[in-house]
Enzyme design. Structure first.
Site, mmCIF file in Angstrom:
data_model
loop_
_atom_site.group_PDB
_atom_site.id
_atom_site.type_symbol
_atom_site.label_atom_id
_atom_site.label_comp_id
_atom_site.label_asym_id
_atom_site.label_seq_id
_atom_site.Cartn_x
_atom_site.Cartn_y
_atom_site.Cartn_z
ATOM 1 N NE ARG A 1 -3.735 -2.382 0.268
ATOM 2 C CZ ARG A 1 -3.442 -3.601 -0.160
ATOM 3 N NH1 ARG A 1 -2.283 -3.811 -0.782
ATOM 4 N NH2 ARG A 1 -4.258 -4.598 0.020
ATOM 5 C CB SER B 1 -9.348 -1.430 4.160
ATOM 6 O OG SER B 1 -9.987 -2.618 3.764
ATOM 7 C CD GLU C 1 -5.558 0.718 2.477
ATOM 8 O OE1 GLU C 1 -5.970 0.602 1.315
ATOM 9 O OE2 GLU C 1 -5.627 -0.203 3.311
#
Length: 337
Positions: A164, A236, A332
């Site tokens: 990520r 998420s 995130e």
């Protein structure tokens, strides 16, 4: 080119937060972007570039310039016996690209079906799901430097992709704007279907092909994640943390059922959702912000929430997980404001 003053961003963030920006500028070509970046008046403002707003948390109104790409296009750059190379505009909706690839019989991104957002942001974020990441198919990324307006083409190695993350989220954060990326897709797809949920869903199909894998991923994601049009969220919210093997073994003594994924470097990845659920946050509401009842990784706007409410809930979760497990979980989602 679209230019708006005191513009509402409610439709440009999937939390549906009612915030405004001083200026909103949407460009359709690299030439328009270059003009914006070289404009003396625009240069006097702070700037932030957004995609579909599916990975953002606006804490307040934004006093600068919000830029958005409307560069479209999915074009065949070249091909050989094994691969087709597509040059894709940063403003293309990511799932539209996946649908295009599957329809053309091209493999490599079917596991990334239904991930919200646009192509440019996907390349910055290194989106991933069910054992696949966008870095697995990227050949190059075209981008403009905000400070100079100069264009640069980044190779895959130069993008420095990780979990990520990319160079655009670390060393070059907020310094470049992605305009195009070139991806390599396979004419002879090799399927990655080892993840439990995906394998179980695919067992309902008589054949494993691009279409069935895509539909299985869509069905699993639809069950687990709330529709952003119904319940504001950014998917998420936290990344799955990695810990040392010694730390994992210590936790396993106390929590024998702790789920884990061994990594090649000897570290261990722990699902953040499990950690959050163990701390009792799943389904809990704090004002108009809440943890989704069916997936603890997802924070939601119950209606009328402000960014600070969601940020405070996220911080409470982080502190509790750190105190109980000695693990730092990181957002995130990008905070703005």
């Amino acid at each position: 080119m679209k230019i708006e003053e005191n513009y509402s961003l409610e439709k440009h963030n999937t939390f549906h937060l009612n915030v405004k920006t001083r200026w909103f500028m949407e460009y359709s070509t690299e030439e328009e972007l270059s003009r914006i970046l070289h404009d003396e008046y625009v240069s006097s403002f702070e700037k932030v570039h957004i995609g579909a707003g599916s990975n953002l948390l606006f804490l307040n109104d934004y006093s600068g310039v919000v830029l958005h790409s409307a560069i479209k296009g999915i074009d065949v750059d070249k091909e050989n016996d094994k691969y087709v190379f597509l040059r894709v505009g940063a403003g293309v909706v990511w799932d539209d690209l996946v649908a295009y690839a599957v329809d053309k019989g091209l493999g490599g991104i079917e596991n990334l079906s239904l991930i919200p957002g646009e192509v440019g942001a996907a390349a910055i974020q290194n989106i991933g799901a069910y054992g696949a990441e966008i870095k697995d198919v990227i050949e190059s990324v075209e981008a403009f430097e905000i400070a100079t307006g100069n264009k640069r083409i980044f190779t895959l190695d130069e993008c420095a992709y990780g979990y990520r993350s990319s160079i655009f989220k670390k060393e070059l954060v907020d310094k470049y704007i992605v305009t195009y990326l070139t991806i390599r897709l396979s004419k002879e797809p090799q399927f990655s279907i080892d993840y439990k949920d995906l394998k179980e869903e695919l067992s309902k199909y008589s054949i494993v092909n691009l279409s069935s894998v895509r539909q299985a991923v869509i069905d699993v994601r639809t069950r687990k994640l709330p529709d952003t049009e119904v319940l504001g969220n950014a998917g998420s919210f936290f990344m799955n943390p990695t810990i040392s093997e010694n730390h994992y073994e210590s936790l396993k003594n106390e929590y024998p059922l702790i789920p884990s994924y061994a990594l090649p470097d000897g570290r261990v990845k722990i699902p953040a959702a499990w950690l959050i659920e163990q701390c009792g946050f799943k389904g809990k509401a704090y004002g108009q912000a809440a943890v989704y009842e069916h997936q603890a990784l997802v924070l939601v706007n119950l209606g009328g929430a402000v960014g600070s409410e969601i940020a405070l809930l996220a911080e409470a979760i982080r502190e509790t997980v750190a105190q109980r497990f000695g693990i730092q979980i990181e957002p995130e989602v990008k905070y703005i404001g």
